[in-house]
Write a protein that holds these residues in place. Structure first.
Motif, PDB file in Angstrom:
ATOM      1  N   ALA A 126       0.881  -1.186   0.239  1.00 36.30           N
ATOM      2  CA  ALA A 126       0.060   0.003  -0.105  1.00 36.30           C
ATOM      3  C   ALA A 126       0.646   1.261  -0.040  1.00 36.30           C
ATOM      4  O   ALA A 126       0.634   2.242  -0.943  1.00 36.30           O
ATOM      5  N   ARG A 127       1.946   1.382   0.834  1.00 35.89           N
ATOM      6  CA  ARG A 127       2.887   2.456   0.896  1.00 35.89           C
ATOM      7  C   ARG A 127       3.431   2.584  -0.383  1.00 35.89           C
ATOM      8  O   ARG A 127       3.734   3.614  -0.968  1.00 35.89           O
ATOM      9  N   PHE A 128       4.012   1.561  -1.043  1.00 39.89           N
ATOM     10  CA  PHE A 128       4.494   1.600  -2.601  1.00 39.89           C
ATOM     11  C   PHE A 128       3.724   2.155  -3.325  1.00 39.89           C
ATOM     12  O   PHE A 128       4.140   2.988  -3.912  1.00 39.89           O
ATOM     13  N   GLY A 129       2.456   1.685  -3.157  1.00 38.72           N
ATOM     14  CA  GLY A 129       1.400   2.548  -4.049  1.00 38.72           C
ATOM     15  C   GLY A 129       1.177   3.817  -4.052  1.00 38.72           C
ATOM     16  O   GLY A 129       1.087   4.573  -4.945  1.00 38.72           O
ATOM     17  N   TRP A 130       1.378   4.248  -2.889  1.00 40.73           N
ATOM     18  CA  TRP A 130       0.841   5.568  -2.558  1.00 40.73           C
ATOM     19  C   TRP A 130       2.268   6.511  -3.035  1.00 40.73           C
ATOM     20  O   TRP A 130       2.179   7.721  -3.371  1.00 40.73           O
ATOM     21  N   LEU A 131       3.327   5.807  -2.766  1.00 39.90           N
ATOM     22  CA  LEU A 131       4.763   6.817  -3.423  1.00 39.90           C
ATOM     23  C   LEU A 131       4.482   6.601  -4.897  1.00 39.90           C
ATOM     24  O   LEU A 131       5.228   7.865  -5.404  1.00 39.90           O
ATOM     25  N   ALA A 132       4.103   5.753  -5.401  1.00 37.50           N
ATOM     26  CA  ALA A 132       3.911   5.627  -6.939  1.00 37.50           C
ATOM     27  C   ALA A 132       2.893   7.176  -7.176  1.00 37.50           C
ATOM     28  O   ALA A 132       3.290   7.894  -8.274  1.00 37.50           O
ATOM     29  N   VAL A 133       1.797   6.997  -6.643  1.00 39.31           N
ATOM     30  CA  VAL A 133       0.884   7.973  -6.833  1.00 39.31           C
ATOM     31  C   VAL A 133       1.475   9.424  -6.722  1.00 39.31           C
ATOM     32  O   VAL A 133       1.416  10.421  -7.188  1.00 39.31           O
ATOM     33  N   ALA A 134       2.183   9.592  -5.536  1.00 39.70           N
ATOM     34  CA  ALA A 134       3.031  11.085  -5.353  1.00 39.70           C
ATOM     35  C   ALA A 134       3.961  11.179  -6.368  1.00 39.70           C
ATOM     36  O   ALA A 134       3.917  12.237  -6.910  1.00 39.70           O
ATOM     37  N   PHE A 135       4.664  10.285  -6.999  1.00 34.56           N
ATOM     38  CA  PHE A 135       5.499  10.626  -8.003  1.00 34.56           C
ATOM     39  C   PHE A 135       4.898  10.965  -9.137  1.00 34.56           C
ATOM     40  O   PHE A 135       5.289  11.914  -9.903  1.00 34.56           O
ATOM     41  N   ALA A 136       3.725  10.259  -9.567  1.00 35.72           N
ATOM     42  CA  ALA A 136       2.850  10.889 -10.662  1.00 35.72           C
ATOM     43  C   ALA A 136       2.472  12.431 -10.389  1.00 35.72           C
ATOM     44  O   ALA A 136       2.321  13.059 -11.310  1.00 35.72           O
ATOM     45  N   GLY A 137       2.081  12.620  -9.203  1.00 35.27           N
ATOM     46  CA  GLY A 137       1.486  13.946  -8.880  1.00 35.27           C
ATOM     47  C   GLY A 137       2.650  14.876  -9.091  1.00 35.27           C
ATOM     48  O   GLY A 137       2.460  16.056  -9.432  1.00 35.27           O
ATOM     49  N   LEU A 138       4.050  14.399  -8.525  1.00 41.83           N
ATOM     50  CA  LEU A 138       5.210  15.281  -8.963  1.00 41.83           C
ATOM     51  C   LEU A 138       5.410  15.610 -10.293  1.00 41.83           C
ATOM     52  O   LEU A 138       5.621  16.868 -10.602  1.00 41.83           O
ATOM     53  N   ILE A 139       5.286  14.800 -11.109  1.00 44.11           N
ATOM     54  CA  ILE A 139       5.436  14.832 -12.457  1.00 44.11           C
ATOM     55  C   ILE A 139       4.368  15.855 -12.993  1.00 44.11           C
ATOM     56  O   ILE A 139       4.977  16.966 -13.684  1.00 44.11           O
ATOM     57  N   GLY A 156      14.893  20.821  -8.733  1.00 44.75           N
ATOM     58  CA  GLY A 156      16.111  20.072  -8.383  1.00 44.75           C
ATOM     59  C   GLY A 156      16.389  20.599  -6.792  1.00 44.75           C
ATOM     60  O   GLY A 156      16.749  19.776  -6.076  1.00 44.75           O
ATOM     61  N   PHE A 157      16.234  22.028  -6.859  1.00 41.95           N
ATOM     62  CA  PHE A 157      16.735  22.647  -5.270  1.00 41.95           C
ATOM     63  C   PHE A 157      15.535  21.953  -4.228  1.00 41.95           C
ATOM     64  O   PHE A 157      15.874  21.557  -3.039  1.00 41.95           O
ATOM     65  N   ALA A 158      14.331  22.021  -4.710  1.00 46.50           N
ATOM     66  CA  ALA A 158      13.221  21.567  -3.866  1.00 46.50           C
ATOM     67  C   ALA A 158      13.365  20.322  -3.427  1.00 46.50           C
ATOM     68  O   ALA A 158      13.194  19.996  -2.276  1.00 46.50           O
ATOM     69  N   LEU A 159      13.568  19.335  -4.251  1.00 43.66           N
ATOM     70  CA  LEU A 159      13.808  18.005  -4.263  1.00 43.66           C
ATOM     71  C   LEU A 159      14.999  17.661  -3.287  1.00 43.66           C
ATOM     72  O   LEU A 159      14.862  16.805  -2.236  1.00 43.66           O
ATOM     73  N   LEU A 274      -3.103  14.796  -5.739  1.00 51.10           N
ATOM     74  CA  LEU A 274      -2.236  13.517  -5.672  1.00 51.10           C
ATOM     75  C   LEU A 274      -1.259  13.389  -4.634  1.00 51.10           C
ATOM     76  O   LEU A 274      -0.981  12.488  -3.794  1.00 51.10           O
ATOM     77  N   ILE A 275      -0.655  14.465  -4.534  1.00 54.14           N
ATOM     78  CA  ILE A 275       0.641  14.463  -3.570  1.00 54.14           C
ATOM     79  C   ILE A 275       0.094  14.596  -2.161  1.00 54.14           C
ATOM     80  O   ILE A 275       0.588  13.861  -1.370  1.00 54.14           O
ATOM     81  N   VAL A 276      -1.025  15.386  -1.939  1.00 47.05           N
ATOM     82  CA  VAL A 276      -1.520  15.609  -0.685  1.00 47.05           C
ATOM     83  C   VAL A 276      -2.240  14.126  -0.043  1.00 47.05           C
ATOM     84  O   VAL A 276      -2.149  13.938   0.937  1.00 47.05           O
ATOM     85  N   LEU A 277      -2.877  13.417  -1.085  1.00 46.51           N
ATOM     86  CA  LEU A 277      -3.625  12.366  -0.679  1.00 46.51           C
ATOM     87  C   LEU A 277      -2.732  11.207  -0.382  1.00 46.51           C
ATOM     88  O   LEU A 277      -2.689  10.767   0.743  1.00 46.51           O
ATOM     89  N   ALA A 278      -1.816  11.068  -1.326  1.00 49.65           N
ATOM     90  CA  ALA A 278      -0.617  10.140  -0.967  1.00 49.65           C
ATOM     91  C   ALA A 278       0.146  10.308   0.396  1.00 49.65           C
ATOM     92  O   ALA A 278       0.409   9.506   1.083  1.00 49.65           O
ATOM     93  N   SER A 279       0.244  11.596   0.720  1.00 53.07           N
ATOM     94  CA  SER A 279       1.177  12.009   2.022  1.00 53.07           C
ATOM     95  C   SER A 279       0.439  11.698   2.917  1.00 53.07           C
ATOM     96  O   SER A 279       0.769  11.193   4.089  1.00 53.07           O
ATOM     97  N   LEU A 280      -0.760  11.954   2.736  1.00 55.23           N
ATOM     98  CA  LEU A 280      -1.915  11.715   4.062  1.00 55.23           C
ATOM     99  C   LEU A 280      -1.904  10.258   4.358  1.00 55.23           C
ATOM    100  O   LEU A 280      -1.833   9.758   5.411  1.00 55.23           O
ATOM    101  N   LYS A 281      -2.109   9.459   3.177  1.00 54.11           N
ATOM    102  CA  LYS A 281      -2.158   7.891   3.341  1.00 54.11           C
ATOM    103  C   LYS A 281      -0.973   7.355   4.101  1.00 54.11           C
ATOM    104  O   LYS A 281      -1.026   6.523   4.705  1.00 54.11           O
TER     105      LYS A 281
END
Length: 313
Positions: A126-139, A156-159, A274-281
């Motif tokens: 589940a966590r791995f899945g939410w990491l993927a969702v966050a990465f999609a949101g980041l893109i 790059g600086f923010a990351l 996507l980032i907010v939801l994944a981070s909360l999850k």
């Protein structure tokens, strides 16, 4: 007699105020007119004065709980925190406050990944899945292209700032039995000699009204904001802290639009939830069982910038 409900209401107000202040941090950085390293140096200096005065007034230096090992860990975490600030402020300079702030909120995922790498903490499916969702949101949120080097640099600086925050969090979570105000004080004190070689005093002498913004960063965004956050953490459950923490990026985006006219586009806006939801999850998920011999996960400690988990911005 104060009830649990009234304490939680007070904590909610305190943390909301802290997050609103945090959302205005980028405005203070930009309006100061100082270079990122000068901003961090003087934020550390004025912040140390504010936190030191507060700790002294509250008697926190008595029975402080520090041991040489704890002090060393706090100082090491501080080294990563001050450079986390420097890279975040450079992201503000290279791109917009909105973009830098949203990308910076990938911090919780770095913490999860570092836990897996350093302490063999298992990442559930589940966590791995939410990491993927966050990465999609980041893109989607980045919305940058090779033809826009400024945004790529800011991304790059923010990351990098988010990574440094995560490293500091992993280190600081090992400092137990010490008031977080004192841990934060050690960390800003570390920033003074650490950033001294990078500070440009000749440029700082010509800031004029910019000094008021720098003092504000130290007294308001380091002193007052930290005091409000630490007071709130004692009164609120972790889940509520995680939700209220997203007041910070929301205020930052509104402030960036109101003051500088910056706003994210439609495609970028699709990535924010996507980032907010994944981070909360990820924040709400129960910590997986760690491998034998690895440190057990701990609750919220000294904040950094912070996001779905308590953060030092």
């Amino acid at each position: 007699m104060t009830t649990d409900k009234s304490l939680e209401s007070r904590g909610t107000l305190e943390l909301t105020l802290a997050m609103v202040l945090s959302g205005t941090l980028g405005i203070f950085v930009v309006e100061s007119g100082a270079s990122p390293f000068n901003v961090v140096f003087f934020r550390s200096l004025f912040g140390a004065v504010a936190l030191g005065a507060y700790a002294l007034a509250r008697g926190y230096f008595t029975d402080h709980g520090f041991t040489p090992k704890k002090l060393a860990l706090a100082a090491l975490g501080g080294a990563f925190i001050v450079f986390n600030w420097a890279f975040l402020f450079k992201a503000y300079e290279a791109t917009s406050i909105s973009l830098a702030t949203v990308v910076y909120h990938t911090q919780p995922f770095y913490v999860v990944l570092l836990g897996a790498l350093l302490f063999r903490e298992r990442i559930t499916a589940a966590r791995f899945g939410w990491l993927a969702v966050a990465f999609a949101g980041l893109i989607l949120v980045s919305g940058v292209s090779p033809a826009d080097p400024g945004s790529l640099e800011g991304l790059g600086f923010a990351l990098l700032a988010a990574l440094f925050y995560a490293i500091s969090t992993v280190i600081t979570k090992r400092v137990r039995g010490v008031r977080p105000h004192l841990v934060a004080l050690v960390q800003v004190l570390v920033g003074i000699p650490l950033l001294l070689p990078f500070a440009d005093f000749a440029a700082a002498s010509g800031l004029g009204s910019g000094w008021a913004w720098l003092v504000g960063l130290g007294l308001i965004h380091t002193g007052l904001m930290y005091v409000l956050m630490y007071a709130a953490y004692q009164k609120l459950p972790t889940a509520k802290i995680a939700v209220l923490a997203f007041t910070y990026p929301a205020v930052a985006m509104v402030a960036d639009w109101a003051v500088y006219g910056h706003h994210i586009g439609l495609v970028q806006a699709l990535g924010v939830p996507l980032i907010v939801l994944a981070s909360l999850k990820v924040s709400f998920a129960k910590s997986p069982r760690t491998a034998v011999g690895s440190p057990a996960p701990t609750g919220p400690t000294t904040p950094a910038p912070v996001p779905a988990a308590p953060s030092r911005r």
